[in-house]
Write a protein that holds these residues in place. Structure first.
Motif, PDB file in Angstrom:
ATOM      1  N   THR A 159     -26.481 -75.091  28.832  1.00 38.59           N
ATOM      2  CA  THR A 159     -26.079 -75.826  30.029  1.00 38.59           C
ATOM      3  C   THR A 159     -26.569 -75.108  31.275  1.00 38.59           C
ATOM      4  N   SER A 160     -27.014 -75.893  32.239  1.00 39.81           N
ATOM      5  CA  SER A 160     -27.598 -75.311  33.454  1.00 39.81           C
ATOM      6  C   SER A 160     -26.546 -74.882  34.463  1.00 39.81           C
ATOM      7  N   GLU A 161     -25.289 -75.295  34.274  1.00 39.56           N
ATOM      8  CA  GLU A 161     -24.221 -74.932  35.200  1.00 39.56           C
ATOM      9  C   GLU A 161     -23.483 -73.698  34.697  1.00 39.56           C
ATOM     10  N   ALA A 165     -26.335 -69.087  32.403  1.00 37.56           N
ATOM     11  CA  ALA A 165     -26.425 -69.598  33.774  1.00 37.56           C
ATOM     12  C   ALA A 165     -25.472 -68.838  34.696  1.00 37.56           C
ATOM     13  N   ARG A 185     -26.502 -66.573  37.927  1.00 34.96           N
ATOM     14  CA  ARG A 185     -25.968 -66.917  39.239  1.00 34.96           C
ATOM     15  C   ARG A 185     -25.247 -65.753  39.895  1.00 34.96           C
ATOM     16  N   GLU A 237     -27.116 -77.616  44.949  1.00 31.84           N
ATOM     17  CA  GLU A 237     -28.189 -78.085  44.090  1.00 31.84           C
ATOM     18  C   GLU A 237     -27.958 -79.506  43.601  1.00 31.84           C
TER      19      GLU A 237
END
Length: 477
Positions: free
Chosen positions: A161-163, A181, A185, A260
């Motif tokens: 998952t990108s989040e 991710a 972050r 984003e």
């Protein structure tokens, strides 16, 4: 095997009958086999074996009573007994017509040159236990394989998952695990467990996060909150879920970067604000299922119904509070089903402790899968006189029609006695109520009579009096 030290002394006087009883008791079945391998005598200590027809073995060669693959074992068993070699228990199978083979383990002892004693034990109970053990092991293997598949899917979803997604300990709010991710972050390295998660956000955001987790811990769910990173000022929409792992409670926290997000990604935030507005609006709102049982409400409706919490109304029929009778709600729902929405439906809302208020209801139908849901907005209204404008010419009485407004009635003062004005006022109200009831029920006179608290016969009399509608009786009247 350890033998008796002085069998001649300890067993010397043992007669044949006692010896036979001991041999029979040593196992479930015992054979006396001659030098040619033929069974000359047989004893059973198991009634179940005797019922299997094993008595037919008497007089037959021992080899002929077992299955084909077991014959070499019987030959070895008898040969070892003759040679005086170290003896072993050997498992063989006896065929049983129409049933599974009978597993028995045998031990053989040579008596003299012509006789051999063979003692056997029935292994079916043991075989059943073995089969159950195998079944349980296979079931466990299937469960383990399924769990490994679930874990693999979870891990792939978690990692891909990108989040940012993190798992926190519910007691300490310390970081337990984070996906790649989240590592990227927030600049964490692998093995970041035990870190303080709140340190990555500013003071206001920390308080928002703490309140979010407290709401989730207490009620199991909470709306998303927007927080800001203390490092680069980036903003996130944060949602949290509580789950149990072994004996620990954990939070699964999802962070959606606001910066984003495109226009479509902002939809959850917009809907969250919409829900908050709906919850705080001064008009009551109720969401019901197809059976008119309450699914959710806002605080304004709870105040109207004189209730404290949403749990008091969830799952209850709406007609308990809304409508003069069940007919009101049925008419409202029927119109919503037919037209998709209804505006300004006049009815009454009954409070839990007897307070009654005039309200207007606007409703809409939303199809959720195969079942529709109904959203109703409820608003207090003052007592308003509804009617048409005065006719431009002439007296309503002169035209033979009833006055249709207060202005028309007041115009009669000085021209008509007060007694007649009062009577006509009553007629106006009665006619308007009947017309409204017929309109709300789709000209269903039975439902209109129930709504007005009249019998059908009384309603027909008034319809004839005012010349309203088709006066032919309905089917079944």
């Amino acid at each position: 095997m350890v033998q008796f030290k002085a069998p001649e002394e300890s067993l010397g006087n043992l007669n044949a009958e006692a010896m036979g009883s001991l041999i029979a008791a040593a196992g479930d079945v015992a054979f006396i086999v001659d030098a040619e391998g033929v069974i000359r005598d047989v004893a059973f200590n198991s009634a179940e074996l005797a019922q299997e027809g094993s008595e037919a073995w008497l007089g037959h060669a021992f080899l002929d009573t077992v299955t084909k693959e077991s014959r070499p074992k019987i030959s070895d068993l008898l040969e070892e007994a003759k040679q005086g070699q170290v003896k072993r228990w050997r498992q063989v199978n006896h065929p049983s017509p129409g049933k599974p083979d009978i597993p028995i383990i045998y031990y053989a002892q040579q008596l003299d040159s012509d006789r051999t004693i063979v003692v056997g034990r029935d292994m079916r109970a043991f075989a059943t236990l073995q089969q159950r053990l195998v079944d349980v092991q296979m079931s466990l293997e299937r469960d383990y394989a399924r769990l490994r598949d679930f874990e693999t899917r979870y891990r792939l979803l978690f990692d891909m998952t990108s989040e940012p997604v993190v798992i926190l300990d519910a007691a300490s709010t310390k970081l337990v695990e984070a996906n790649p991710a989240a590592h990227r972050r927030f600049g964490w390295t692998k093995g970041a467990g035990g870190r303080a998660f709140f340190d990555k956000f500013d003071g206001t955001s920390k308080a928002e996060l703490q309140q979010l987790l407290e709401r989730v811990r207490s009620v199991g769910r909470a709306e998303e909150v927007q927080v800001q990173s203390s490092e680069d000022g980036s903003e996130f929409l944060v949602s949290a879920f509580l789950f149990r792992h072994e004996r620990s409670l954990l939070f699964l926290v999802r962070l959606s970067p606001v910066a984003e997000q495109g226009e479509s990604d902002m939809l959850p935030k917009t809907r969250s604000k919409f829900v908050k507005i709906l919850e705080t609006t001064p008009d009551g709102f109720v969401l019901t299922g197809p059976d008119q049982r309450i699914i959710a409400t806002n605080s304004a409706f709870l105040e109207m119904a004189q209730l404290a919490t949403e749990e008091q109304v969830r799952g209850e029929p709406l007609e308990r509070w809304l409508g003069r009778s069940a007919v009101d709600l049925n008419v409202l729902v029927a119109n919503v089903r037919e037209h998709g929405s209804v505006r300004l439906f006049a009815t009454v809302l009954q409070g839990e402790y007897g307070m009654s208020s005039e309200v207007e209801v606007s409703g809409v139908q939303v199809v959720n899968g195969e079942q529709p849901c109904f959203g109703l907005m409820i608003r207090y209204v003052d007592r308003r006189s509804q009617g048409q404008q005065p006719q431009s010419s002439g007296d309503s009485r002169a035209s033979g029609e009833l006055p249709r407004s207060v202005e028309q009635l007041t115009d009669l003062v000085g021209r008509v006695p007060l007694k007649e004005i009062v009577r006509e006022t009553t007629d106006v109200v009665e006619r308007l109520c009947i017309e409204a009831a017929l309109e709300l029920t789709g000209d269903n006179r039975a439902s209109a009579a129930e709504m007005l608290g009249l019998s059908r016969q009384s309603l027909y009399v008034k319809l004839r009096r005012y010349g309203l509608g088709d006066l032919e009786p309905e089917a079944g009247d």
